[in-house]
Design an enzyme around this catalytic site. Sequence first.
Site, PDB file in Angstrom:
ATOM      1  N   GLY A 259     -50.129  -3.124   8.536  1.00 19.84           N
ATOM      2  CA  GLY A 259     -50.245  -3.170   7.065  1.00 19.84           C
ATOM      3  C   GLY A 259     -51.674  -3.133   6.565  1.00 19.84           C
ATOM      4  O   GLY A 259     -51.925  -3.119   5.382  1.00 19.84           O
TER       5      GLY A 259
ATOM      6  N   ASP B  41     -52.685  -0.185  19.322  1.00 21.07           N
ATOM      7  CA  ASP B  41     -52.369   1.081  18.651  1.00 21.07           C
ATOM      8  C   ASP B  41     -52.932   2.296  19.396  1.00 21.07           C
ATOM      9  O   ASP B  41     -52.586   3.423  19.080  1.00 21.07           O
ATOM     10  CB  ASP B  41     -52.929   1.083  17.213  1.00 21.07           C
TER      11      ASP B  41
ATOM     12  N   GLY C 139     -56.957  -3.167  20.050  1.00 23.54           N
ATOM     13  CA  GLY C 139     -55.608  -3.192  19.471  1.00 23.54           C
ATOM     14  C   GLY C 139     -54.680  -2.281  20.273  1.00 23.54           C
ATOM     15  O   GLY C 139     -55.145  -1.279  20.838  1.00 23.54           O
TER      16      GLY C 139
ATOM     17  N   ASP D 101     -74.802  35.289 -13.204  1.00 31.10           N
ATOM     18  CA  ASP D 101     -75.641  34.343 -12.453  1.00 31.10           C
ATOM     19  C   ASP D 101     -77.117  34.648 -12.677  1.00 31.10           C
ATOM     20  O   ASP D 101     -77.832  35.101 -11.786  1.00 31.10           O
ATOM     21  CB  ASP D 101     -75.262  34.469 -10.957  1.00 31.10           C
TER      22      ASP D 101
ATOM     23  N   THR E 181     -52.855  -5.211  13.971  1.00 34.74           N
ATOM     24  CA  THR E 181     -52.541  -5.871  12.697  1.00 34.74           C
ATOM     25  C   THR E 181     -51.900  -4.851  11.758  1.00 34.74           C
ATOM     26  O   THR E 181     -52.559  -3.914  11.311  1.00 34.74           O
ATOM     27  CB  THR E 181     -53.827  -6.437  12.048  1.00 34.74           C
TER      28      THR E 181
ATOM     29  N   LYS F  44     -65.265  11.276  12.747  1.00 37.97           N
ATOM     30  CA  LYS F  44     -64.819  10.733  11.455  1.00 37.97           C
ATOM     31  C   LYS F  44     -65.915  10.930  10.435  1.00 37.97           C
ATOM     32  O   LYS F  44     -67.034  11.280  10.787  1.00 37.97           O
ATOM     33  CB  LYS F  44     -64.635   9.203  11.585  1.00 37.97           C
TER      34      LYS F  44
HETATM   35  C1  SPV Z   1     -75.256  30.702  -5.036  1.00 34.26           C
HETATM   36  O1  SPV Z   1     -74.232  30.315  -4.458  1.00 34.26           O
HETATM   37  O2  SPV Z   1     -75.356  30.709  -6.250  1.00 34.26           O
HETATM   38  C2  SPV Z   1     -76.408  31.150  -4.266  1.00 34.26           C
HETATM   39  C3  SPV Z   1     -76.208  31.682  -2.917  1.00 34.26           C
HETATM   40  O3  SPV Z   1     -77.493  31.113  -4.775  1.00 34.26           O
HETATM   41  S1  SPV Z   1     -76.079  33.388  -3.070  1.00 34.26           S
HETATM   42  O4  SPV Z   1     -75.032  33.687  -4.012  1.00 34.26           O
HETATM   43  O5  SPV Z   1     -75.758  33.886  -1.745  1.00 34.26           O
HETATM   44  O6  SPV Z   1     -77.353  33.910  -3.514  1.00 34.26           O
HETATM   45 MG    MG Z   2     -77.483  30.712  -6.826  1.00 33.91          MG
END
Ligand code: SPV
Ligand code: MG
Length: 434
Positions: free
Chosen positions: A126, A94, A92, A206, A124, A46
């Site tokens: 609910g 259940d 319980g 990026d 129990t 869990k």
């Molecule tokens: C990103 O998810 O931005 C990372 C991991 O820096 S990678 O794209 O693999 O460089």
């Molecule tokens: Mg990154």
Amino acid sequence: MKRRTVYLGMIGDIIHPGVINIIREGSKYGDVLVGLFTDDSIASHKRLPYLNYEQRKAVVENIKGVIRVVPQEEWSYVPNLLKYRPDAIIHGDDWKNGPDSQERDAVFKVMQEFGGEVIEIPYTQGISSSGLNKDILSIGTTPGIRLKMLRRLLKAKPLVRIMEAHSGLSALIIENVEIAKGNGIHNFDGMWSSSLTDSTSKGKPDIEAVDLTTRLQTLTDILECTTKPIIFDGDTGGKLEHFVFAVRTLERNGISAVIIEDKTGLKKNSLFGTEVKQELAPISDFCAKIAAGKRAQVTQDFMIIARLESLIAGGTVEEALVRARAFVGVGADGVMIHSKEETGVEIKNFCEKFRGEFPNTPIVLVPTTYNQFKEKEFVEWGANIIIYANHMLRSSYPAMLNTAKSILENERSLEADKFCMPIKQILELISGGK
Ligand code: SPV
Ligand code: MG
């Protein structure tokens, strides 16, 4: 005459009338000995409870009727029943059906072996911890509880499974999706705030062009609708003087960890082709940045993880190890070793060597290009955290593109319906939306 002992297994995170009822019923038969599930025993079945073991123990041992609390280290009751040999166990009814019925059989068998009794009381109706858990989810969490969760997971699980989120909606999926597997539940333990997918979803490259303030807007959306821990992709960490502020900001928001990469100059995404030469930061500069970040953090729980880009930059495993030693030496809480090589050989080699030297320092892997391996294999190599770094974004894009093309092709949306979620489900997806 000595009172009988009645064993009661409990998680004790949410105390509701059903819990009080079973304790009261148990006291009618003898002294209630609570076997309180530890984080480790819960983790493979869990989600971890909101409160840690000590907090739950402090609550449960003060409930009227509870005589003693002991840790239950396994999901099965059997080891503790053999250890404490109670006169009875109470549960319980259940557990008669469904996945718990096997455990029930095992409990009957072991209790019979030493002449103990199994008391089953009507469940129990609910009210249940799982139902209440959902309600609590809709209330949310606190930054402190969320922040601590990653370290707790690392302690409790052999592998922490993290998935990329770049919006509230993608994060909601990660928060809620689960499948039944074996006698447990498989789900994601937390989220990766990826620089690649966050900038891509904003239509930007990026290259650290999306500043922290803008990244925080996405993070805020994610924080508002989820409770799971978050690892933040901090790119290079920027200038040392700025990084210390970023650490504080992330920590204040309840982010569990930041990963910064040991590159310098204009950062490009690590998975780009070989034509993009990545320059590594001098070891001493990067060490200073990590150390400054560690000094800046307020809590004991926040983690700064050093990402090693040696293999991406064309270097060797040995070079990456030299850097790793230096970064851990100045306080990095873990290392992420990155590679786009497809065989996974270098990564495995690094993991085994690093693990030999640092038995307890977490290793993070991002197996995007070497994704033929299963999680179990990464655990054998010594990894602790696996990040699926871009899959929510990469899978949503073709779905959107197909829908757009289908509408152009057919000059209506009927044919695109099969790519789309039904409106009714959309309304049900988000609480308060109906
Ligand atoms: C990103 O998810 O931005 C990372 C991991 O820096 S990678 O794209 O693999 O460089
Ligand atoms: Mg990154």
